[in-house]
Scaffold this motif. Structure first.
Motif, PDB file in Angstrom:
ATOM      1  N   PHE A 141      -6.089   5.782  -4.025  1.00  0.00           N
ATOM      2  CA  PHE A 141      -5.220   6.386  -3.005  1.00  0.00           C
ATOM      3  C   PHE A 141      -5.312   5.557  -1.733  1.00  0.00           C
ATOM      4  CE2 PHE A 141      -9.333   8.399  -2.263  1.00  0.00           C
ATOM      5  CZ  PHE A 141      -9.427   8.552  -0.898  1.00  0.00           C
ATOM      6  N   ASP A 142      -4.399   5.827  -0.798  1.00  0.00           N
ATOM      7  CA  ASP A 142      -4.336   5.031   0.432  1.00  0.00           C
ATOM      8  C   ASP A 142      -4.820   5.809   1.655  1.00  0.00           C
ATOM      9  OD1 ASP A 142      -2.953   2.914  -1.001  1.00  0.00           O
ATOM     10  OD2 ASP A 142      -1.225   4.268  -1.002  1.00  0.00           O
ATOM     11  N   ILE A 143      -4.414   7.077   1.730  1.00  0.00           N
ATOM     12  CA  ILE A 143      -4.643   7.881   2.937  1.00  0.00           C
ATOM     13  C   ILE A 143      -5.364   9.175   2.566  1.00  0.00           C
ATOM     14  CG2 ILE A 143      -3.459   9.257   4.716  1.00  0.00           C
ATOM     15  CD1 ILE A 143      -1.121   7.200   4.517  1.00  0.00           C
ATOM     16  N   PHE A 144      -6.351   9.552   3.354  1.00  0.00           N
ATOM     17  CA  PHE A 144      -6.963  10.879   3.213  1.00  0.00           C
ATOM     18  C   PHE A 144      -6.215  11.820   4.157  1.00  0.00           C
ATOM     19  CE2 PHE A 144     -10.276  14.079   4.249  1.00  0.00           C
ATOM     20  CZ  PHE A 144     -10.557  14.527   2.964  1.00  0.00           C
ATOM     21  N   GLY A 145      -5.515  12.805   3.595  1.00  0.00           N
ATOM     22  CA  GLY A 145      -4.624  13.673   4.378  1.00  0.00           C
ATOM     23  C   GLY A 145      -5.368  14.724   5.190  1.00  0.00           C
ATOM     24  N   HIS A 146      -4.660  15.213   6.197  1.00  0.00           N
ATOM     25  CA  HIS A 146      -5.077  16.350   7.038  1.00  0.00           C
ATOM     26  C   HIS A 146      -6.537  16.801   6.939  1.00  0.00           C
ATOM     27  CE1 HIS A 146      -4.200  18.454   3.280  1.00  0.00           C
ATOM     28  NE2 HIS A 146      -2.908  18.470   3.466  1.00  0.00           N
ATOM     29  N   GLY A 181     -12.056   1.490   1.795  1.00  0.00           N
ATOM     30  CA  GLY A 181     -10.808   0.907   2.310  1.00  0.00           C
ATOM     31  C   GLY A 181      -9.702   1.937   2.472  1.00  0.00           C
ATOM     32  N   LYS A 182     -10.083   3.197   2.669  1.00  0.00           N
ATOM     33  CA  LYS A 182      -9.079   4.253   2.823  1.00  0.00           C
ATOM     34  C   LYS A 182      -8.819   4.532   4.304  1.00  0.00           C
ATOM     35  CE  LYS A 182      -9.535   4.622  -1.605  1.00  0.00           C
ATOM     36  NZ  LYS A 182      -8.754   3.659  -2.413  1.00  0.00           N
ATOM     37  N   VAL A 183      -7.631   5.069   4.572  1.00  0.00           N
ATOM     38  CA  VAL A 183      -7.203   5.315   5.944  1.00  0.00           C
ATOM     39  C   VAL A 183      -7.166   6.815   6.200  1.00  0.00           C
ATOM     40  CG1 VAL A 183      -5.181   5.142   7.459  1.00  0.00           C
ATOM     41  CG2 VAL A 183      -5.895   3.164   6.101  1.00  0.00           C
ATOM     42  N   ILE A 215      -5.366   4.116  11.072  1.00  0.00           N
ATOM     43  CA  ILE A 215      -5.027   5.543  11.027  1.00  0.00           C
ATOM     44  C   ILE A 215      -3.546   5.672  10.646  1.00  0.00           C
ATOM     45  CG2 ILE A 215      -4.308   5.744  13.478  1.00  0.00           C
ATOM     46  CD1 ILE A 215      -6.755   8.225  12.204  1.00  0.00           C
ATOM     47  N   SER A 216      -3.201   6.698   9.884  1.00  0.00           N
ATOM     48  CA  SER A 216      -1.783   6.971   9.638  1.00  0.00           C
ATOM     49  C   SER A 216      -1.382   8.220  10.412  1.00  0.00           C
ATOM     50  CB  SER A 216      -1.514   7.144   8.140  1.00  0.00           C
ATOM     51  OG  SER A 216      -1.978   8.407   7.722  1.00  0.00           O
ATOM     52  N   LEU A 217      -0.096   8.359  10.674  1.00  0.00           N
ATOM     53  CA  LEU A 217       0.412   9.505  11.417  1.00  0.00           C
ATOM     54  C   LEU A 217       1.353  10.283  10.499  1.00  0.00           C
ATOM     55  CD1 LEU A 217       1.467   7.591  14.706  1.00  0.00           C
ATOM     56  CD2 LEU A 217      -0.822   8.344  14.037  1.00  0.00           C
ATOM     57  N   GLY A 218       1.148  11.596  10.395  1.00  0.00           N
ATOM     58  CA  GLY A 218       1.993  12.370   9.479  1.00  0.00           C
ATOM     59  C   GLY A 218       2.294  13.753  10.007  1.00  0.00           C
ATOM     60  N   SER A 219       3.571  14.141   9.937  1.00  0.00           N
ATOM     61  CA  SER A 219       3.968  15.473  10.423  1.00  0.00           C
ATOM     62  C   SER A 219       3.734  16.550   9.379  1.00  0.00           C
ATOM     63  CB  SER A 219       5.451  15.466  10.794  1.00  0.00           C
ATOM     64  OG  SER A 219       6.242  15.315   9.616  1.00  0.00           O
ATOM     65  N   ASP A 220       3.705  16.155   8.089  1.00  0.00           N
ATOM     66  CA  ASP A 220       3.624  17.140   7.009  1.00  0.00           C
ATOM     67  C   ASP A 220       4.834  18.078   7.064  1.00  0.00           C
ATOM     68  OD1 ASP A 220       2.490  18.247   4.782  1.00  0.00           O
ATOM     69  OD2 ASP A 220       0.628  18.862   5.747  1.00  0.00           O
ATOM     70  N   PRO A 245      -2.456   2.299  14.293  1.00  0.00           N
ATOM     71  CA  PRO A 245      -1.568   3.061  13.408  1.00  0.00           C
ATOM     72  C   PRO A 245      -0.934   2.175  12.319  1.00  0.00           C
ATOM     73  CG  PRO A 245      -1.087   3.540  15.709  1.00  0.00           C
ATOM     74  CD  PRO A 245      -1.972   2.327  15.685  1.00  0.00           C
ATOM     75  N   VAL A 246      -1.039   2.638  11.093  1.00  0.00           N
ATOM     76  CA  VAL A 246      -0.511   1.870   9.951  1.00  0.00           C
ATOM     77  C   VAL A 246       0.288   2.795   9.030  1.00  0.00           C
ATOM     78  CG1 VAL A 246      -2.419   0.212   9.973  1.00  0.00           C
ATOM     79  CG2 VAL A 246      -2.592   2.270   8.540  1.00  0.00           C
ATOM     80  N   TYR A 247       1.051   2.181   8.123  1.00  0.00           N
ATOM     81  CA  TYR A 247       1.682   2.935   7.037  1.00  0.00           C
ATOM     82  C   TYR A 247       1.605   2.075   5.778  1.00  0.00           C
ATOM     83  CZ  TYR A 247       5.829  -0.038   7.778  1.00  0.00           C
ATOM     84  OH  TYR A 247       6.688  -1.102   7.895  1.00  0.00           O
TER      85      TYR A 247
END
Ligand SMILES: [Zn+2]
Ligand SMILES: [Zn+2]
Length: 258
Positions: A141-146, A181-183, A215-220, A245-247
Motif C-alpha cells: 500500500f502507499d498511504i496509511f489513511g485517517h 516507505g509508507k506515507v 504526507i498525503s492530504l485527503g478529504s474522504d 505533500p505528495v500523491y
C-alpha cells in the motif's frame, strides 16, 4: 496543484456522489483528485457491503482518468484478509492504495457497540496495537489513511488522541510506516475543530521527528460538497512541521506542486 487523495464515488456503498459530480467539484476547488473506493473484505456488520466489481470500476471510470483524476482504492485492513487484499491490489492497475483501519479485532469502529464495557484508554490502546499488527502484515500500500478515524465515532467525552498517552505505540506505528516507505495521511474531515488540529499536529510532528518526510492530504469526501475540503488547512499543517505533500500516480510518489 494540490491533490485530494481520498474520495468515494459510485462504487462505495456509503457515497452520495458520482464521479462526474466529484470531478466538477474538484475543478471548482482547483485540486486534483484520486478516487479511492471502499474495499473491506469480511466487514463485520455486512461482509459484502464494501466490496465492488473492480474490473467494472476500471472499465467505467477509465474515460475520466487523466493526470488530475486518478483511480485508486481504500483497503480496510484486517489481519485475516491480508492475502486476499494483496492479491486484489496486485491484480489491478491502481494509481494509489490507501490502507485504513475501519475495524479493530473484528469489531466495526463505526458501531457504538464496539466500545461497550471498555474505557477510552482501552479502546485507543487496542486501536493502536491492532494498527501496528496490521501494518506489520500489509506490505502493498502507499498511504496509511485517517489516523484519527476512531475519533469520529468513539463515544467518550473527549474524542481526541493524545501522543503522550501512548508514546511507545505511536512511535512504533510511525517507525513501521517510515521504514516501510509508507506515507501518512492528513485527513481533513475533522479539521474544523481547533482541538483536533492541535492534538493531531503533535502526532504529525512526531512522525516527522522520527524520519517521516512525506504526507498525503485527503478529504474522504462522500458528498460533492466535501471534495477538496480544508486542503489549505491540511497544507499549512504539513508546512508547519516540514512535511512534503505528495500523491501517487501509477503507484509512484509525486510531489504536489502548488
Ligand atoms: Zn476510511
Ligand atoms: Zn475513505
Amino acid at each position: 496543484m494540490l491533490f485530494d487523495s481520498h474520495t468515494h464515488c459510485d462504487y462505495s456503498t456509503d457515497s452520495s456522489m458520482n464521479i462526474s459530480e466529484a470531478i466538477r467539484a474538484a475543478r471548482k476547488a482547483n485540486v486534483g483528485m484520486i478516487v479511492t473506493e471502499h474495499w473491506d473484505y469480511d466487514y463485520p456488520t455486512n461482509p459484502y457491503a464494501f466490496l465492488f466489481d473492480v474490473d467494472d470500476y476500471f472499465k467505467q471510470f477509465n474515460v475520466y482518468r487523466s493526470d488530475s483524476v486518478l483511480l485508486g482504492i481504500e483497503v480496510g485492513m484486517q489481519k485475516h484478509t491480508v492475502s486476499k487484499d494483496e492479491a486484489l491490489i496486485k491484480a489491478h492497475p491502481f494509481d494509489c492504495v490507501i490502507a485504513s483501519m475501519h475495524c479493530v479485532n473484528g469489531r466495526d469502529l463505526y458501531e457504538p457497540n464496539s466500545y461497550k464495557g471498555i474505557t477510552k484508554a482501552e479502546a485507543v490502546q487496542e486501536f493502536l496495537e491492532d494498527s501496528i499488527a496490521n501494518v506489520r502484515l500489509y506490505r502493498d500500500f502507499d498511504i496509511f489513511g485517517h489516523i484519527d478515524y476512531i475519533c469520529r465515532y468513539m463515544p467518550y467525552e473527549d474524542q481526541e488522541l493524545y501522543y503522550e498517552e501512548f508514546p511507545t505505540l505511536w512511535d512504533e506505528l510511525f517507525k513501521l510506516l517510515i521504514d516501510g516507505g509508507k506515507v501518512l495521511e492528513i485527513n481533513t474531515r475533522r479539521l474544523d475543530s481547533l482541538k483536533a488540529i492541535e492534538t493531531l499536529q503533535i502526532l504529525y510532528q512526531r512522525y516527522q521527528q522520527l524520519g517521516g518526510r512525506y504526507i498525503s492530504l485527503g478529504s474522504d469526501a462522500h458528498y460533492k460538497e466535501h471534495v477538496g475540503r480544508r486542503m489549505a488547512v491540511a497544507k499549512k499543517m504539513a508546512d508547519d512541521v516540514s512535511l512534503v505533500p505528495v500523491y501517487f500516480q501509477d503507484r509512484k510518489m509525486k510531489i504536489m506542486e502548488e
